[in-house]
Design a protein around this motif. Structure first.
Motif, PDB file in Angstrom:
ATOM      1  N   LYS A 140       0.819  -1.204   0.000  1.00 44.21           N
ATOM      2  CA  LYS A 140       0.000   0.000   0.000  1.00 44.21           C
ATOM      3  C   LYS A 140       0.859   1.262   0.000  1.00 44.21           C
ATOM      4  O   LYS A 140       0.562   2.225  -0.706  1.00 44.21           O
ATOM      5  N   TYR A 141       1.926   1.258   0.789  1.00 46.59           N
ATOM      6  CA  TYR A 141       2.783   2.440   0.862  1.00 46.59           C
ATOM      7  C   TYR A 141       3.490   2.684  -0.470  1.00 46.59           C
ATOM      8  O   TYR A 141       3.642   3.831  -0.907  1.00 46.59           O
ATOM      9  N   GLU A 142       3.916   1.630  -1.114  1.00 49.30           N
ATOM     10  CA  GLU A 142       4.642   1.771  -2.381  1.00 49.30           C
ATOM     11  C   GLU A 142       3.716   2.180  -3.530  1.00 49.30           C
ATOM     12  O   GLU A 142       4.175   2.764  -4.513  1.00 49.30           O
ATOM     13  N   ASN A 143       2.435   1.880  -3.405  1.00 46.01           N
ATOM     14  CA  ASN A 143       1.475   2.182  -4.482  1.00 46.01           C
ATOM     15  C   ASN A 143       0.451   3.215  -4.021  1.00 46.01           C
ATOM     16  O   ASN A 143      -0.746   3.050  -4.246  1.00 46.01           O
ATOM     17  N   LYS A 144       0.925   4.261  -3.358  1.00 50.10           N
ATOM     18  CA  LYS A 144       0.026   5.265  -2.774  1.00 50.10           C
ATOM     19  C   LYS A 144      -0.989   5.793  -3.778  1.00 50.10           C
ATOM     20  O   LYS A 144      -2.189   5.773  -3.544  1.00 50.10           O
ATOM     21  N   GLU A 145      -0.482   6.291  -4.884  1.00 49.73           N
ATOM     22  CA  GLU A 145      -1.360   6.966  -5.840  1.00 49.73           C
ATOM     23  C   GLU A 145      -2.184   5.984  -6.648  1.00 49.73           C
ATOM     24  O   GLU A 145      -3.399   6.161  -6.799  1.00 49.73           O
ATOM     25  N   THR A 146      -1.553   4.938  -7.157  1.00 50.94           N
ATOM     26  CA  THR A 146      -2.266   4.008  -8.042  1.00 50.94           C
ATOM     27  C   THR A 146      -3.397   3.283  -7.311  1.00 50.94           C
ATOM     28  O   THR A 146      -4.464   3.057  -7.884  1.00 50.94           O
ATOM     29  N   ASP A 147      -3.183   2.929  -6.033  1.00 54.69           N
ATOM     30  CA  ASP A 147      -4.234   2.250  -5.271  1.00 54.69           C
ATOM     31  C   ASP A 147      -5.440   3.151  -5.071  1.00 54.69           C
ATOM     32  O   ASP A 147      -6.592   2.716  -5.182  1.00 54.69           O
ATOM     33  N   LYS A 148      -5.192   4.413  -4.742  1.00 57.94           N
ATOM     34  CA  LYS A 148      -6.300   5.354  -4.542  1.00 57.94           C
ATOM     35  C   LYS A 148      -7.049   5.594  -5.849  1.00 57.94           C
ATOM     36  O   LYS A 148      -8.282   5.644  -5.874  1.00 57.94           O
ATOM     37  N   LEU A 149      -6.311   5.749  -6.941  1.00 60.01           N
ATOM     38  CA  LEU A 149      -6.951   5.971  -8.246  1.00 60.01           C
ATOM     39  C   LEU A 149      -7.757   4.750  -8.665  1.00 60.01           C
ATOM     40  O   LEU A 149      -8.868   4.871  -9.180  1.00 60.01           O
ATOM     41  N   ALA A 164      -8.132  14.965  -9.078  1.00 56.05           N
ATOM     42  CA  ALA A 164      -7.460  16.152  -8.540  1.00 56.05           C
ATOM     43  C   ALA A 164      -7.309  16.044  -7.027  1.00 56.05           C
ATOM     44  O   ALA A 164      -6.263  16.413  -6.468  1.00 56.05           O
ATOM     45  N   ARG A 165      -8.347  15.537  -6.356  1.00 54.36           N
ATOM     46  CA  ARG A 165      -8.284  15.389  -4.898  1.00 54.36           C
ATOM     47  C   ARG A 165      -7.241  14.347  -4.507  1.00 54.36           C
ATOM     48  O   ARG A 165      -6.479  14.545  -3.551  1.00 54.36           O
ATOM     49  N   ILE A 166      -7.187  13.232  -5.230  1.00 49.90           N
ATOM     50  CA  ILE A 166      -6.195  12.192  -4.935  1.00 49.90           C
ATOM     51  C   ILE A 166      -4.787  12.719  -5.156  1.00 49.90           C
ATOM     52  O   ILE A 166      -3.880  12.466  -4.347  1.00 49.90           O
ATOM     53  N   GLU A 167      -4.588  13.478  -6.218  1.00 44.50           N
ATOM     54  CA  GLU A 167      -3.264  14.066  -6.465  1.00 44.50           C
ATOM     55  C   GLU A 167      -2.874  15.012  -5.334  1.00 44.50           C
ATOM     56  O   GLU A 167      -1.715  15.047  -4.894  1.00 44.50           O
ATOM     57  N   GLN A 168      -3.855  15.770  -4.837  1.00 42.75           N
ATOM     58  CA  GLN A 168      -3.598  16.684  -3.715  1.00 42.75           C
ATOM     59  C   GLN A 168      -3.190  15.909  -2.466  1.00 42.75           C
ATOM     60  O   GLN A 168      -2.267  16.311  -1.742  1.00 42.75           O
ATOM     61  N   LEU A 169      -3.854  14.790  -2.222  1.00 43.22           N
ATOM     62  CA  LEU A 169      -3.532  13.969  -1.050  1.00 43.22           C
ATOM     63  C   LEU A 169      -2.136  13.366  -1.157  1.00 43.22           C
ATOM     64  O   LEU A 169      -1.390  13.316  -0.177  1.00 43.22           O
ATOM     65  N   VAL A 170      -1.793  12.875  -2.343  1.00 43.44           N
ATOM     66  CA  VAL A 170      -0.487  12.242  -2.541  1.00 43.44           C
ATOM     67  C   VAL A 170       0.647  13.233  -2.321  1.00 43.44           C
ATOM     68  O   VAL A 170       1.738  12.866  -1.866  1.00 43.44           O
ATOM     69  N   ASN A 171       0.367  14.503  -2.593  1.00 44.40           N
ATOM     70  CA  ASN A 171       1.405  15.528  -2.477  1.00 44.40           C
ATOM     71  C   ASN A 171       1.514  16.141  -1.090  1.00 44.40           C
ATOM     72  O   ASN A 171       2.329  17.036  -0.872  1.00 44.40           O
ATOM     73  N   SER A 174      -0.701  13.796   4.578  1.00 42.88           N
ATOM     74  CA  SER A 174      -1.857  13.039   5.071  1.00 42.88           C
ATOM     75  C   SER A 174      -1.880  11.616   4.504  1.00 42.88           C
ATOM     76  O   SER A 174      -2.350  10.694   5.165  1.00 42.88           O
ATOM     77  N   ILE A 175      -1.347  11.437   3.310  1.00 34.73           N
ATOM     78  CA  ILE A 175      -1.358  10.122   2.682  1.00 34.73           C
ATOM     79  C   ILE A 175      -0.480   9.126   3.443  1.00 34.73           C
ATOM     80  O   ILE A 175      -0.707   7.926   3.396  1.00 34.73           O
ATOM     81  N   THR A 176       0.532   9.628   4.162  1.00 42.34           N
ATOM     82  CA  THR A 176       1.457   8.740   4.887  1.00 42.34           C
ATOM     83  C   THR A 176       1.049   8.527   6.341  1.00 42.34           C
ATOM     84  O   THR A 176       1.819   7.996   7.136  1.00 42.34           O
TER      85      THR A 176
END
Length: 383
Positions: A140-149, A164-171, A174-176
């Motif tokens: 899950k940690y290694e695939n932060k963005e792809t899993d959420k998308l 756009a919201r997922i990209e904001q979270l990844v940056n 909060s995602i970690t």
């Protein structure tokens, strides 16, 4: 104030209060108690929980890249422990399974199933469950963005605002956050059932408010007095206070039981964690999310109170009240409860959906009660 307290006492008669306790106890036993008794529910969910608690102790509420490397090192050390266990077990050695990699890739047929069962259950070795949990967390940690998308790509393509919201979270950090999905899912399931219980309790207790007076011809007597007609407002106030008391009592019982789940260490973790399924419109900690659901539950209770009062003031008997409340409760509990309480700020729904629903329901309830109240002021006495 004396009239108000009198109307509240009419809601909480001994008979109605006893029935409410019985109904609540039945619903708790049938639908809610399981999520207290079996949390975390089995393996490897127990291991996810234990490892997440240890992660909080080791890294705080978030895990950065350096800490993630340390977490990966712990995984490698546990792999070595698993290798040692397998190499010291004659059954596995005879079967040619001497490394954890062999263990993972082996197809366990009927001859080898006893070995697998022994490794997972009988030898009191937790390492294989723990490795399974750690692998899931690392992935899950290694695939932060792809899993959420991926979570929002089906059944329809992901929408622009969701991406756009997922990209904001990844940056942002909060995602970690360290916040396991099993804690969030457990709370959401429980608070949804509690919302059902609150709606049913409020509806049950408030429904007789006008019927009793109509049955005893009290309303006809009230219409003959100047001070009688304004009692409609007093009944509304009494119903709202009673609704708050019922909701508060149900929530107090719930949170007393919920404290036994031992999740307070996650209160300051962000719910948008990569370790939690889904993404949410707001960067809330778990405790802030709990507060939000509690406030939403009070508002929902008030809406149900007003709608129930309206039905009670119009219905000539209990059968009519029940018949009128069935579609109302179906809409609230079956169609809208997920949006209103259970998954309210998930980006699965547009950001405006929840507040718009609450405003629409509240406005409709208030307007209908006001219209009914004005009609009460000019109603004729029917002989």
């Amino acid at each position: 104030m004396r009239i108000l307290s009198h109307e509240i006492r009419k809601v909480f008669t001994l008979k109605m209060f006893a029935l409410l306790i019985v109904i609540s106890a039945i619903i708790y036993q049938l639908f809610i108690s399981f999520y207290f008794q079996y949390f975390p529910n089995g393996r490897p969910f127990l291991d996810y929980y234990r490892i997440s608690v240890q992660m909080l102790k080791d890294y705080g509420t978030h895990m950065d890249e350096t800490e993630f490397l340390h977490f990966q090192q712990q995984y490698k050390e546990q792999v070595e422990e698993a290798n040692h266990y397998l190499q010291s077990n004659k059954g596995f050695v005879d079967a040619g399974i001497t490394t954890y990699e062999d263990f993972r890739n082996t197809v366990f047929n009927s001859d080898l199933e006893a070995l697998r069962s022994d490794a997972y259950n009988k030898s009191r070795v937790d390492i294989f469950y723990e490795l399974q949990a750690r692998e899931g967390l690392i992935q899950k940690y290694e695939n932060k963005e792809t899993d959420k998308l991926r979570a929002y790509a089906y059944p329809s393509p992901i929408k622009e605002e969701q991406a756009a919201r997922i990209e904001q979270l990844v940056n942002n950090e909060s995602i970690t956050a360290i916040f396991p999905h099993l804690v969030f899912e457990n709370y959401n399931t429980l608070i949804t059932y509690v919302a059902v219980l609150v709606v049913l309790s409020v509806s049950f207790m408030i429904s007789p408010m006008f019927i009793k007076d109509r049955k005893n011809h009290v309303i006809d007597l009230q219409y003959t007095a100047k001070t009688g007609r304004p009692l409609f407002k007093k009944k509304i106030a009494a119903a709202m206070v009673s609704s708050c008391l019922i909701t508060t009592a149900q929530l107090l019982c719930f949170f007393l039981l919920y404290s036994a789940n031992h999740v307070s260490m996650f209160f300051n973790s962000n719910i948008n964690s990569v370790f939690n399924y889904g993404a949410y419109w707001y960067d809330l900690t778990f405790i802030q999310y709990i507060v939000l659901t509690v406030v939403a539950l009070y508002v929902l209770g008030m809406i149900v109170t007003l709608l129930t009062l309206l039905i009670s003031s119009l219905a000539p008997n209990y059968i009519t009240i029940i018949g009128a409340q069935v579609p109302l409760l179906f809409i609230l509990l079956k169609l809208l409860l997920d949006v209103l309480i259970g998954d309210s700020i998930n980006i699965r729904y547009p950001q405006y959906v929840q507040p718009l629903l609450y405003l629409s329901l509240a406005a409709a309830a208030v307007i209908m009660v006001i219209v009914r109240w004005k009609k009460e002021q000019v109603a004729d006495i029917k002989g």
